[in-house]
Design a protein around this motif. Structure first.
Motif, PDB file in Angstrom:
ATOM      1  N   VAL A 176      -0.547  -4.923   9.483  1.00  0.00           N
ATOM      2  CA  VAL A 176      -1.385  -6.060   9.870  1.00  0.00           C
ATOM      3  C   VAL A 176      -2.553  -6.192   8.885  1.00  0.00           C
ATOM      4  O   VAL A 176      -2.881  -7.306   8.447  1.00  0.00           O
ATOM      5  CB  VAL A 176      -1.891  -5.904  11.323  1.00  0.00           C
ATOM      6  CG1 VAL A 176      -2.900  -6.975  11.666  1.00  0.00           C
ATOM      7  CG2 VAL A 176      -0.714  -5.955  12.292  1.00  0.00           C
ATOM      8  N   ASP A 177      -3.160  -5.074   8.494  1.00  0.00           N
ATOM      9  CA  ASP A 177      -4.273  -5.119   7.534  1.00  0.00           C
ATOM     10  C   ASP A 177      -3.846  -5.727   6.204  1.00  0.00           C
ATOM     11  O   ASP A 177      -4.549  -6.569   5.651  1.00  0.00           O
ATOM     12  CB  ASP A 177      -4.853  -3.720   7.300  1.00  0.00           C
ATOM     13  CG  ASP A 177      -5.683  -3.215   8.463  1.00  0.00           C
ATOM     14  OD1 ASP A 177      -6.075  -4.033   9.335  1.00  0.00           O
ATOM     15  OD2 ASP A 177      -5.939  -1.991   8.517  1.00  0.00           O
ATOM     16  N   SER A 178      -2.699  -5.295   5.693  1.00  0.00           N
ATOM     17  CA  SER A 178      -2.215  -5.841   4.422  1.00  0.00           C
ATOM     18  C   SER A 178      -1.935  -7.333   4.542  1.00  0.00           C
ATOM     19  O   SER A 178      -2.266  -8.107   3.638  1.00  0.00           O
ATOM     20  CB  SER A 178      -0.945  -5.128   3.981  1.00  0.00           C
ATOM     21  OG  SER A 178      -1.220  -3.820   3.551  1.00  0.00           O
ATOM     22  N   LYS A 179      -1.348  -7.728   5.649  1.00  0.00           N
ATOM     23  CA  LYS A 179      -1.039  -9.147   5.860  1.00  0.00           C
ATOM     24  C   LYS A 179      -2.329  -9.963   5.918  1.00  0.00           C
ATOM     25  O   LYS A 179      -2.424 -11.029   5.296  1.00  0.00           O
ATOM     26  CB  LYS A 179      -0.228  -9.329   7.132  1.00  0.00           C
ATOM     27  CG  LYS A 179       0.290 -10.745   7.310  1.00  0.00           C
ATOM     28  CD  LYS A 179       1.441 -10.772   8.262  1.00  0.00           C
ATOM     29  CE  LYS A 179       2.017 -12.134   8.438  1.00  0.00           C
ATOM     30  NZ  LYS A 179       2.875 -12.552   7.339  1.00  0.00           N
ATOM     31  N   ASN A 180      -3.328  -9.454   6.645  1.00  0.00           N
ATOM     32  CA  ASN A 180      -4.602 -10.161   6.736  1.00  0.00           C
ATOM     33  C   ASN A 180      -5.306 -10.218   5.391  1.00  0.00           C
ATOM     34  O   ASN A 180      -5.885 -11.238   5.024  1.00  0.00           O
ATOM     35  CB  ASN A 180      -5.506  -9.510   7.781  1.00  0.00           C
ATOM     36  CG  ASN A 180      -5.014  -9.766   9.198  1.00  0.00           C
ATOM     37  OD1 ASN A 180      -4.276 -10.705   9.449  1.00  0.00           O
ATOM     38  ND2 ASN A 180      -5.410  -8.900  10.118  1.00  0.00           N
TER      39      ASN A 180
ATOM     40  N   HIS B 252      11.317  -6.891  11.049  1.00  0.00           N
ATOM     41  CA  HIS B 252      11.530  -7.181   9.635  1.00  0.00           C
ATOM     42  C   HIS B 252      10.226  -7.134   8.830  1.00  0.00           C
ATOM     43  O   HIS B 252      10.211  -7.473   7.646  1.00  0.00           O
ATOM     44  CB  HIS B 252      12.210  -8.547   9.466  1.00  0.00           C
ATOM     45  CG  HIS B 252      11.440  -9.678  10.063  1.00  0.00           C
ATOM     46  ND1 HIS B 252      11.420  -9.912  11.424  1.00  0.00           N
ATOM     47  CD2 HIS B 252      10.662 -10.623   9.495  1.00  0.00           C
ATOM     48  CE1 HIS B 252      10.656 -10.974  11.644  1.00  0.00           C
ATOM     49  NE2 HIS B 252      10.189 -11.417  10.502  1.00  0.00           N
ATOM     50  N   ALA B 253       9.143  -6.656   9.452  1.00  0.00           N
ATOM     51  CA  ALA B 253       7.838  -6.611   8.782  1.00  0.00           C
ATOM     52  C   ALA B 253       7.901  -5.738   7.533  1.00  0.00           C
ATOM     53  O   ALA B 253       8.535  -4.683   7.524  1.00  0.00           O
ATOM     54  CB  ALA B 253       6.770  -6.075   9.735  1.00  0.00           C
ATOM     55  N   THR B 254       7.221  -6.197   6.492  1.00  0.00           N
ATOM     56  CA  THR B 254       7.129  -5.410   5.255  1.00  0.00           C
ATOM     57  C   THR B 254       5.673  -5.088   4.927  1.00  0.00           C
ATOM     58  O   THR B 254       5.401  -4.468   3.897  1.00  0.00           O
ATOM     59  CB  THR B 254       7.758  -6.165   4.063  1.00  0.00           C
ATOM     60  OG1 THR B 254       7.068  -7.406   3.881  1.00  0.00           O
ATOM     61  CG2 THR B 254       9.237  -6.414   4.290  1.00  0.00           C
TER      62      THR B 254
ATOM     63  N   THR C 150       0.800  -1.231   0.000  1.00  0.00           N
ATOM     64  CA  THR C 150       0.000   0.000   0.000  1.00  0.00           C
ATOM     65  C   THR C 150       0.831   1.277   0.000  1.00  0.00           C
ATOM     66  O   THR C 150       0.316   2.341  -0.310  1.00  0.00           O
ATOM     67  CB  THR C 150      -0.921   0.053   1.238  1.00  0.00           C
ATOM     68  OG1 THR C 150      -0.099   0.162   2.414  1.00  0.00           O
ATOM     69  CG2 THR C 150      -1.815  -1.167   1.319  1.00  0.00           C
ATOM     70  N   GLY C 151       2.101   1.189   0.392  1.00  0.00           N
ATOM     71  CA  GLY C 151       2.936   2.379   0.488  1.00  0.00           C
ATOM     72  C   GLY C 151       2.712   3.164   1.772  1.00  0.00           C
ATOM     73  O   GLY C 151       3.339   4.208   1.977  1.00  0.00           O
ATOM     74  N   GLU C 152       1.828   2.666   2.633  1.00  0.00           N
ATOM     75  CA  GLU C 152       1.565   3.334   3.917  1.00  0.00           C
ATOM     76  C   GLU C 152       2.663   2.993   4.913  1.00  0.00           C
ATOM     77  O   GLU C 152       3.328   1.968   4.781  1.00  0.00           O
ATOM     78  CB  GLU C 152       0.222   2.864   4.495  1.00  0.00           C
ATOM     79  CG  GLU C 152      -0.986   3.211   3.660  1.00  0.00           C
ATOM     80  CD  GLU C 152      -2.262   2.573   4.199  1.00  0.00           C
ATOM     81  OE1 GLU C 152      -2.217   1.954   5.290  1.00  0.00           O
ATOM     82  OE2 GLU C 152      -3.280   2.668   3.517  1.00  0.00           O
ATOM     83  N   LEU C 153       2.805   3.848   5.928  1.00  0.00           N
ATOM     84  CA  LEU C 153       3.766   3.549   6.980  1.00  0.00           C
ATOM     85  C   LEU C 153       3.240   2.422   7.866  1.00  0.00           C
ATOM     86  O   LEU C 153       2.069   2.424   8.247  1.00  0.00           O
ATOM     87  CB  LEU C 153       4.026   4.779   7.853  1.00  0.00           C
ATOM     88  CG  LEU C 153       5.016   5.801   7.330  1.00  0.00           C
ATOM     89  CD1 LEU C 153       5.250   6.893   8.375  1.00  0.00           C
ATOM     90  CD2 LEU C 153       6.339   5.180   6.949  1.00  0.00           C
ATOM     91  N   ILE C 154       4.112   1.485   8.177  1.00  0.00           N
ATOM     92  CA  ILE C 154       3.780   0.427   9.116  1.00  0.00           C
ATOM     93  C   ILE C 154       3.908   1.041  10.511  1.00  0.00           C
ATOM     94  O   ILE C 154       4.899   1.716  10.795  1.00  0.00           O
ATOM     95  CB  ILE C 154       4.752  -0.763   8.954  1.00  0.00           C
ATOM     96  CG1 ILE C 154       4.639  -1.340   7.531  1.00  0.00           C
ATOM     97  CG2 ILE C 154       4.489  -1.838  10.012  1.00  0.00           C
ATOM     98  CD1 ILE C 154       5.725  -2.349   7.181  1.00  0.00           C
ATOM     99  N   PRO C 155       2.916   0.857  11.386  1.00  0.00           N
ATOM    100  CA  PRO C 155       2.986   1.451  12.725  1.00  0.00           C
ATOM    101  C   PRO C 155       4.256   1.035  13.486  1.00  0.00           C
ATOM    102  O   PRO C 155       4.717  -0.100  13.375  1.00  0.00           O
ATOM    103  CB  PRO C 155       1.736   0.915  13.426  1.00  0.00           C
ATOM    104  CG  PRO C 155       0.798   0.571  12.318  1.00  0.00           C
ATOM    105  CD  PRO C 155       1.670   0.111  11.186  1.00  0.00           C
ATOM    106  N   LYS C 156       4.787   1.983  14.248  1.00  0.00           N
ATOM    107  CA  LYS C 156       6.007   1.733  15.029  1.00  0.00           C
ATOM    108  C   LYS C 156       5.851   0.533  15.946  1.00  0.00           C
ATOM    109  O   LYS C 156       6.791  -0.242  16.125  1.00  0.00           O
ATOM    110  CB  LYS C 156       6.363   2.962  15.878  1.00  0.00           C
ATOM    111  CG  LYS C 156       7.114   4.007  15.142  1.00  0.00           C
ATOM    112  CD  LYS C 156       7.559   5.087  16.123  1.00  0.00           C
ATOM    113  CE  LYS C 156       8.387   6.124  15.415  1.00  0.00           C
ATOM    114  NZ  LYS C 156       8.938   7.105  16.334  1.00  0.00           N
TER     115      LYS C 156
END
Length: 123
Positions: free
Chosen positions: A115-119, A110-112, A96-102
């Motif tokens: 959580v929403d995108s992963k789900n 190492h998350a890329t 999505t290009g959004e920032l992953i929450p801190k």
């Protein structure tokens, strides 16, 4: 209000320190697992006897092998995260290009994906 496109250099340095710490721990664990898979001469542990303890030895060897493999993958993922920090793309959801929450990055450095995108990817 404009949304942030990437983490600041200061924030990236905080993540770098966290990742380097986790990387150091993972490399120690990997060394321990690989040591368990070798005898003192550096040879793989292979038993040719039909001793009743062989099952336990085989299970311990399989377990150490599995953990070594998982840890090796984790190390590679952490190293890739360091590359993303260098490229200043760390913490950006690759879909999505959004920032992953801190909070997520602190738990899974190492998350890329968020959580929403992963789900959504699992569906």
């Amino acid at each position: 209000m404009e949304t942030k496109k990437r983490y600041s250099d200061e924030e990236l340095e905080e993540f770098r320190a966290l990742i380097n710490s986790k990387l150091e721990q993972a490399r120690k664990s990997y060394a321990e697992y690989t040591h368990q898979l070798k005898d003192t001469d550096g040879n793989a542990i292979i038993s040719n006897t039909s001793d009743p303890d062989d099952g336990q030895q085989n299970q311990a060897t399989e377990s150490a092998s599995l953990m070594a493999s998982r840890t090796e993958k984790y190390i590679k993922n952490l190293e890739n995260a360091l590359v993303r920090i260098e490229n200043k793309t760390y913490g950006i959801d690759r879909l999505t290009g959004e920032l992953i929450p801190k909070e997520r990055l602190k738990a899974v450095p190492h998350a890329t994906l968020t959580v929403d995108s992963k789900n959504n990817q699992k569906k």
